[in-house]
Design an enzyme around this catalytic site. Structure first.
Site, PDB file in Angstrom:
ATOM      1  N   LEU A  33      16.188 -47.477  27.677  1.00 21.23           N
ATOM      2  CA  LEU A  33      16.851 -46.217  28.011  1.00 21.23           C
ATOM      3  C   LEU A  33      17.772 -46.336  29.223  1.00 21.23           C
ATOM      4  O   LEU A  33      17.507 -47.079  30.155  1.00 21.23           O
ATOM      5  CB  LEU A  33      15.796 -45.132  28.267  1.00 21.23           C
ATOM      6  CG  LEU A  33      14.844 -44.854  27.097  1.00 21.23           C
ATOM      7  CD1 LEU A  33      13.872 -43.733  27.469  1.00 21.23           C
ATOM      8  CD2 LEU A  33      15.598 -44.477  25.827  1.00 21.23           C
ATOM      9  N   HIS A  37      20.998 -41.866  27.298  1.00 22.13           N
ATOM     10  CA  HIS A  37      19.825 -41.290  26.623  1.00 22.13           C
ATOM     11  C   HIS A  37      19.275 -40.100  27.419  1.00 22.13           C
ATOM     12  O   HIS A  37      18.934 -39.057  26.864  1.00 22.13           O
ATOM     13  CB  HIS A  37      18.697 -42.325  26.515  1.00 22.13           C
ATOM     14  CG  HIS A  37      19.029 -43.529  25.678  1.00 22.13           C
ATOM     15  ND1 HIS A  37      19.114 -44.799  26.198  1.00 22.13           N
ATOM     16  CD2 HIS A  37      19.285 -43.656  24.352  1.00 22.13           C
ATOM     17  CE1 HIS A  37      19.398 -45.658  25.239  1.00 22.13           C
ATOM     18  NE2 HIS A  37      19.513 -44.999  24.103  1.00 22.13           N
ATOM     19  N   LYS A 151      28.712 -41.133  21.363  1.00 22.21           N
ATOM     20  CA  LYS A 151      28.967 -42.584  21.470  1.00 22.21           C
ATOM     21  C   LYS A 151      28.900 -43.211  20.075  1.00 22.21           C
ATOM     22  O   LYS A 151      29.637 -44.130  19.751  1.00 22.21           O
ATOM     23  CB  LYS A 151      27.899 -43.192  22.399  1.00 22.21           C
ATOM     24  CG  LYS A 151      27.574 -44.626  22.174  1.00 22.21           C
ATOM     25  CD  LYS A 151      28.380 -45.490  23.086  1.00 22.21           C
ATOM     26  CE  LYS A 151      28.180 -46.966  23.012  1.00 22.21           C
ATOM     27  NZ  LYS A 151      27.339 -47.552  22.049  1.00 22.21           N
ATOM     28  N   ASP A 152      27.976 -42.684  19.248  1.00 24.72           N
ATOM     29  CA  ASP A 152      27.853 -43.128  17.863  1.00 24.72           C
ATOM     30  C   ASP A 152      28.443 -42.032  16.971  1.00 24.72           C
ATOM     31  O   ASP A 152      27.705 -41.290  16.312  1.00 24.72           O
ATOM     32  CB  ASP A 152      26.386 -43.418  17.542  1.00 24.72           C
ATOM     33  CG  ASP A 152      25.841 -44.506  18.444  1.00 24.72           C
ATOM     34  OD1 ASP A 152      26.176 -45.672  18.216  1.00 24.72           O
ATOM     35  OD2 ASP A 152      25.111 -44.193  19.411  1.00 24.72           O
TER      36      ASP A 152
HETATM   37  P1  AMP Z   1      20.047 -45.737  20.550  1.00 23.24           P
HETATM   38  O1  AMP Z   1      18.853 -45.937  21.415  1.00 23.24           O
HETATM   39  O2  AMP Z   1      21.167 -46.676  20.822  1.00 23.24           O
HETATM   40  O3  AMP Z   1      19.694 -45.617  19.081  1.00 23.24           O
HETATM   41  O4  AMP Z   1      20.629 -44.317  20.948  1.00 23.24           O
HETATM   42  C1  AMP Z   1      19.823 -43.165  20.910  1.00 23.24           C
HETATM   43  C2  AMP Z   1      20.695 -41.964  21.090  1.00 23.24           C
HETATM   44  O5  AMP Z   1      21.351 -42.034  22.352  1.00 23.24           O
HETATM   45  C3  AMP Z   1      21.802 -41.853  20.032  1.00 23.24           C
HETATM   46  O6  AMP Z   1      21.965 -40.491  19.688  1.00 23.24           O
HETATM   47  C4  AMP Z   1      23.004 -42.371  20.765  1.00 23.24           C
HETATM   48  O7  AMP Z   1      24.239 -41.876  20.269  1.00 23.24           O
HETATM   49  C5  AMP Z   1      22.740 -41.853  22.167  1.00 23.24           C
HETATM   50  N1  AMP Z   1      23.500 -42.617  23.162  1.00 23.24           N
HETATM   51  C6  AMP Z   1      23.560 -43.964  23.280  1.00 23.24           C
HETATM   52  N2  AMP Z   1      24.404 -44.300  24.273  1.00 23.24           N
HETATM   53  C7  AMP Z   1      24.896 -43.146  24.773  1.00 23.24           C
HETATM   54  C8  AMP Z   1      25.831 -42.833  25.818  1.00 23.24           C
HETATM   55  N3  AMP Z   1      26.440 -43.774  26.526  1.00 23.24           N
HETATM   56  N4  AMP Z   1      26.099 -41.526  26.054  1.00 23.24           N
HETATM   57  C9  AMP Z   1      25.500 -40.540  25.327  1.00 23.24           C
HETATM   58  N5  AMP Z   1      24.615 -40.781  24.338  1.00 23.24           N
HETATM   59  C10 AMP Z   1      24.317 -42.062  24.064  1.00 23.24           C
END
Ligand code: AMP
Length: 281
Positions: A33, A37, A151-152
Site C-alpha cells: 500500500l 491506496h 490510475k487504472d
Molecule cells: P492495486 O493494489 O494496484 O490493485 O490497486 C488497488 C486500487 O488502488 C485500484 O483501484 C487502483 O486503481 C488504486 N490505485 C493504485 N494506484 C493509485 C494511485 N496512484 N492513485 C489513486 N489510486 C490508485
C-alpha cells in the site's frame, strides 16, 4: 481495525452493520500500500462509510507469471498504514476463501471492445481475472460503495460494466490518481525501480503532459509521434501511448475540439511495466 480472513464471517458482519443503517465502502487492493491506496480509504471515510480494505494478490489476473511471483508483499507495513488511516476492516483472505470451488476455468465475461484495446490487448486475460475476483468480492461483501483509482482508467470502466452486469446496488466511485512530487503515478510496482530507473520513470508523466499541453483540434498523429519519441529517447519500450474517447476508449485520430479525451500509456522500463493516463480536456 478488525481483521477478517473468513468470507462468510465478513459477509455476516457487513450485513449486520448494514441492517443498522450504516453504509459501507469497499477498497479492493493487492497490498504494498501507498498514498494512492490510502486516498481511497480516506474518500470512503470522509463520506462517513464503514471502510473495508481488502488485500488479495489475485493470481487469475496476472498474464505474466513472473509479474505475479515478483509482486511486492509488505503486509505488516500495510496493516500499520491502514490502522493509521483509521480503516475499519481489513479483509485478508486466502485463495480458498475467494475461490472455494478452485480457480474458475470456464467463467467468461463478455467485455466486448473494452477487452480488445490497451490493457486488454497487451495483457490477454487480465480483465477476465479482474472480473473474476471482483465478482467474488462484491458478492461476499455487497458493499454500498466501491472506491477505485483512475490510475487504472480502463479497469474502472470494466468494473462499472461488471456492476451493471451483476445488477449490483453498489455505487462506483473513480478517484483521482495520486502522484509523487515529480509526477510519477504512485504504484506498488514502483518499489522495483532502482535509483536510476526511478528518475527515468517520470518520463511517462512527461509524455502524457506533453499531449495535454499541446493538444489542438485536427489530426493528432504528429502530436502522438512526438510524445512517443519522448519515451523511446529515454529507453522505454512502448506497449501503447494513445489518445482515446474518454467514455468508450475508441482511439481518436482526428479531434473535433469537443470530444472528451483521455491519453493512456503503458511502457516497459527495462523489465518493469508502468502504466498511467490523463484526461486531456
Ligand atoms: P492495486 O493494489 O494496484 O490493485 O490497486 C488497488 C486500487 O488502488 C485500484 O483501484 C487502483 O486503481 C488504486 N490505485 C493504485 N494506484 C493509485 C494511485 N496512484 N492513485 C489513486 N489510486 C490508485
Amino acid at each position: 481495525m478488525i481483521l477478517f480472513k473468513n468470507s462468510d464471517q465478513l459477509g455476516q458482519y457487513i450485513s449486520h452493520v448494514q441492517s443498522n443503517g450504516r453504509k459501507t465502502a469497499l477498497i479492493p487492493t493487492m497490498g504494498a500500500l501507498h498514498a494512492g491506496h490510502l486516498s481511497l480509504v480516506d474518500a470512503g471515510k470522509k463520506s462517513g462509510y464503514l471502510t473495508i480494505c481488502s488485500i488479495f494478490v489475485n493470481p487469475t489476473q496476472f498474464n505474466d507469471p513472473k509479474d505475479f511471483e515478483k509482486y511486492p508483499i509488505t503486509i505488516e507495513k500495510d496493516i500499520y498504514k491502514l490502522e493509521k488511516e483509521g480503516t475499519d476492516i481489513l479483509f485478508l483472505p486466502t485463495i480458498d476463501q475467494v475461490y472455494p470451488q478452485g480457480f474458475p476455468r470456464n467463467e467468461k465475461y463478455d467485455l466486448g471492445q473494452l477487452e480488445k484495446v490497451f490493457e486488454g490487448q497487451f495483457r490477454p486475460g487480465h480483465f477476465q481475472g479482474v472480473c473474476q475476483v471482483m465478482f467474488r468480492l462484491l458478492s461476499i461483501i455487497e458493499p454500498d460503495h466501491l472506491f477505485m483509482g483512475q490510475k487504472d482508467y480502463q479497469q474502472c470502466m470494466v468494473i462499472k460494466w461488471l456492476i451493471n452486469f451483476m445488477k449490483s446496488k453498489t455505487v462506483f466511485h473513480g478517484c483521482p490518481t495520486v502522484r509523487e512530487p515529480d509526477g510519477l503515478a504512485m504504484s506498488s510496482r514502483n518499489v522495483r525501480l532502482n535509483e536510476e530507473q526511478r528518475k527515468r520513470a517520470t518520463t511517462i508523466f512527461e509524455s502524457l503532459s506533453y499531449l495535454k499541453n499541446n493538444l489542438s483540434k485536427g489530426n493528432l498523429s504528429a502530436l502522438l509521434d512526438k510524445a512517443r519519441s519522448i519515451l523511446t529517447a529515454r529507453g522505454f519500450k512502448i506497449d501503447y501511448l494513445d489518445i482515446a474517447d474518454a467514455d468508450n476508449l475508441e482511439r481518436v485520430g482526428i479531434w473535433d475540439g469537443r470530444q472528451k479525451l483521455v491519453a493512456l500509456a503503458a511502457a516497459f522500463l527495462d523489465e518493469i511495466r508502468l502504466i498511467d493516463n490523463i484526461v486531456l480536456n
